[in-house]
Scaffold this motif. Structure first.
Motif, PDB file in Angstrom:
ATOM      1  N   GLN A 186       0.823  -1.201   0.000  1.00 20.90           N
ATOM      2  CA  GLN A 186       0.000   0.000   0.000  1.00 20.90           C
ATOM      3  C   GLN A 186       0.864   1.261   0.000  1.00 20.90           C
ATOM      4  N   ARG A 187       0.381   2.306  -0.672  1.00 18.15           N
ATOM      5  CA  ARG A 187       1.115   3.573  -0.714  1.00 18.15           C
ATOM      6  C   ARG A 187       1.245   4.174   0.683  1.00 18.15           C
ATOM      7  N   ARG A 188       0.259   3.950   1.514  1.00 14.86           N
ATOM      8  CA  ARG A 188       0.272   4.473   2.881  1.00 14.86           C
ATOM      9  C   ARG A 188       1.466   3.937   3.673  1.00 14.86           C
ATOM     10  N   GLU A 223       6.799   8.518   8.912  1.00 15.90           N
ATOM     11  CA  GLU A 223       6.271   9.160  10.117  1.00 15.90           C
ATOM     12  C   GLU A 223       6.795   8.454  11.366  1.00 15.90           C
ATOM     13  N   ALA A 224       6.847   7.122  11.311  1.00 16.07           N
ATOM     14  CA  ALA A 224       7.345   6.350  12.451  1.00 16.07           C
ATOM     15  C   ALA A 224       8.821   6.641  12.715  1.00 16.07           C
ATOM     16  N   ARG A 249       3.028  18.005   6.610  1.00 13.33           N
ATOM     17  CA  ARG A 249       4.482  18.165   6.526  1.00 13.33           C
ATOM     18  C   ARG A 249       5.169  16.808   6.378  1.00 13.33           C
ATOM     19  N   LEU A 250       4.724  15.843   7.148  1.00 13.89           N
ATOM     20  CA  LEU A 250       5.325  14.510   7.075  1.00 13.89           C
ATOM     21  C   LEU A 250       5.050  13.845   5.731  1.00 13.89           C
ATOM     22  N   ARG A 251       3.858  14.069   5.197  1.00 13.31           N
ATOM     23  CA  ARG A 251       3.537  13.485   3.892  1.00 13.31           C
ATOM     24  C   ARG A 251       4.390  14.105   2.791  1.00 13.31           C
ATOM     25  N   ILE A 305       9.023  13.612  -0.899  1.00  8.30           N
ATOM     26  CA  ILE A 305      10.308  14.123  -1.387  1.00  8.30           C
ATOM     27  C   ILE A 305      11.401  13.073  -1.221  1.00  8.30           C
ATOM     28  N   LEU A 306      11.392  12.397  -0.089  1.00  8.17           N
ATOM     29  CA  LEU A 306      12.412  11.374   0.148  1.00  8.17           C
ATOM     30  C   LEU A 306      12.247  10.196  -0.800  1.00  8.17           C
TER      31      LEU A 306
END
Length: 549
Positions: free
Chosen positions: A378-380, A387-388, A489-491, A496-497
């Motif tokens: 999954q993309r999530r 985020e973790a 921001r995290l998304r 970007i990463l």
């Protein structure tokens, strides 16, 4: 050669019953053979010119000229053959070497063999069928020393007296695919990309394998080392040169193929037919199949009991497809532009009870105690894992279907290591059909996930993959402004990463820098919907963003 395999049906056919215009392959080396039939010589099969070698015990060259069929065996010698046996139990991983002996006619005799410095006497009455005996690890040739009694004259005349020993420097290479009637893995004649081999060597003790290769080392024995080596689809010139030098074998490109990734319980029952447990899903991988210039991937066709379907892959190679067999007992899958690339999948009557799509799940616990489960495909998964890493969520466990295998490649600066990811016998808390990752592998993987300085690539073939770029935080904590929500921001940072658009050493986590980098991205076509969604949320937050896709 009296018998060959019909390539279409996968059945063994005698030369006397073979059809001239059918396609046949040798049952031992799997190379192409042709039917030979004349007025004087009885029908037989011979290898096509340039196909097959003397290493095949059935080898019959295409250019023979003889007046009687019996003369074939006077020209082509049969040989003893080394075979490598490896235990399939992952916790044991024992291995040994055996010598496969050619068959002989019934006779009252014994043969004395030198099996690597040890003498062994074999009763030839037990060699009417194929026989294998334990062999020592040795660079000395394995030899037929002598006979006693009345040995089979054909065996004496046709069989080579020596079998080369293991190389004193460099590696002997065994294929991971058995061939012929013997047990174990035979010696390889070439190294084919995307395939797996066993390397057996004594010197040098530490050969320095290239980082491109996937290495699984086994326990050494008597000064000899064994490693399971998977060759990637593409190799650098340096790796090709190293492999040529270490193995003395040519490197050949990967060949087009169709393989089943799920369900795991499969077995080959003929050249192009696979039998597997009936499941709601059949997950397939199409490898190295030619793709039209305007298509994203190969077009595959599936024919069941009542319909013919086709689908286009979203990647070139490997391209993954999910097939729902419904009530079909057999399904044919082929490449639309090459009908020679074809596999038939038949199913056991018992059906897998699990109706869930096979997946690899990561389970995180957030700071507030909430638990979130995300599947690797999954993309999530990328967003939650980033985020973790940034906020210190705990990876509780990783689960997978029983029998699943994957790899994790970890890189920090110039150090690269790999973790083999196998399922254990422990049941996952959230799904009784899933099994937990082995504890030793989980502890290493969890440590690397929590350390943001590591580059981490996790791959479970068609069950999903995850690529994370490492970076260095500025200061002890992440410094952020209050203008963009933390989740957005995290998304953005995660996106970007994924594009690897930030230097691995430093990530400037402030809104202006993030939006500046986001505006310079050139995402691929399949990432554009995600990119547009991020831009819309940025604009909705009150920021100007002129580059709106």
């Amino acid at each position: 050669m009296d018998y060959a395999i019909n390539e279409a049906s996968g059945k063994l056919v005698s030369a006397s019953q073979a059809l001239r215009y059918s396609r046949y392959i040798c049952p031992v080396c799997k190379k192409g053979v042709s039917l030979r039939r004349g007025k004087i010589i009885p029908p037989y099969f011979a290898h096509f010119r340039g196909y097959g070698t003397l290493d095949c015990e059935n080898f019959v060259p295409a250019h023979l000229s003889f007046t009687t069929k019996e003369n074939i065996n006077d020209i082509v010698k049969r040989r003893m053959e080394l075979r490598l046996l490896i235990s399939t139990a992952k916790k044991i991983r024992e291995w040994s070497l055996e010598l496969a002996l050619p068959t002989c006619n019934l006779c009252q005799a014994k043969v004395i063999l030198d099996v690597g410095g040890r003498s062994q006497t074999i009763d030839m009455r037990g060699m009417v069928t194929r026989r294998q005996i334990s062999a020592e690890l040795s660079a000395r040739p394995y030899r037929i020393v002598s006979f006693t009694g009345n040995p089979d004259p054909e065996f004496v005349r046709e069989v080579e007296r020596e079998c080369p020993g293991l190389p004193s420097i460099g590696a002997a290479v065994f294929t991971a695919m058995g061939g012929g009637a013997s047990n174990g893995f035979p010696l390889a004649q070439e190294l084919r990309c995307t395939e797996t081999f066993a390397f057996l060597w004594r010197e040098p003790a530490s050969p320095g394998f290239p980082d491109e290769l996937d290495i699984d080392s086994l326990v050494s024995r008597q000064g000899w080392n064994l490693a399971i080596v998977t060759i990637p689809e593409t190799l650098s010139p340096e790796s090709i040169s190293w492999l040529n030098s270490f193995t003395q074998l040519p490197i050949v490109p990967a060949k087009a193929s169709i393989t089943a990734i799920w369900p795991f319980q499969t077995q080959d029952i003929s050249i192009n037919q696979v039998e597997c447990i009936h499941s709601n899903f059949l997950l397939l991988s199409a490898n190295m199949i030619s793709t039209p210039p305007n298509e994203t991937g190969p077009t595959m066709c599936a024919q069941g009991a009542s319909s013919v379907l086709s689908a286009i892959g979203v990647e070139k190679s490997p391209a993954f497809f999910t097939l729902t067999p419904d009530n079909s007992d057999i399904v044919g899958v082929s490449a639309s532009n090459d009908q020679d690339i074809k596999k038939y999948y038949s199913f056991f009557t018992n059906k897998i009870k699990n109706h869930k799509y096979p997946s690899v799940d990561l389970v995180y616990t957030k700071k507030n105690g909430a638990r979130e489960i995300v599947s690797l495909h999954q993309r999530r998964c990328v967003e939650l894992t980033m985020e973790a890493r940034l906020l210190g969520y705990k990876l509780e466990y990783l689960s997978m279907p029983s029998g699943a295998e994957g790899t994790a490649k970890i890189q920090r600066k110039i150090d690269i290591s790999r973790i083999n990811l196998f399922s254990s016998d422990h049941v996952a808390p959230h799904d009784s059909n899933m099994r937990l990752l082995r504890s030793d592998a989980f502890s290493k993987l969890s440590e690397c996930l929590s350390d943001v300085s590591y580059n981490l690539d996790i791959e479970f073939k068609g069950l999903g993959e995850l690529h994370l770029t490492g970076f260095k935080k500025l200061g002890k904590d992440i410094v952020v402004s209050n203008e963009i929500s933390s989740s957005l921001r995290l998304r953005i940072l995660s996106f970007i990463l994924q594009m690897q658009s930030i230097n691995n050493e430093v990530v400037m986590i402030n809104d202006s820098k993030l939006l500046e980098v986001l505006g310079k991205l050139n995402p691929k076509k399949h990432l554009l919907p995600h990119y547009r969604a991020l831009v819309k949320e940025v604009v909705a937050s009150g920021f100007e963003f002129n580059r709106f896709r």
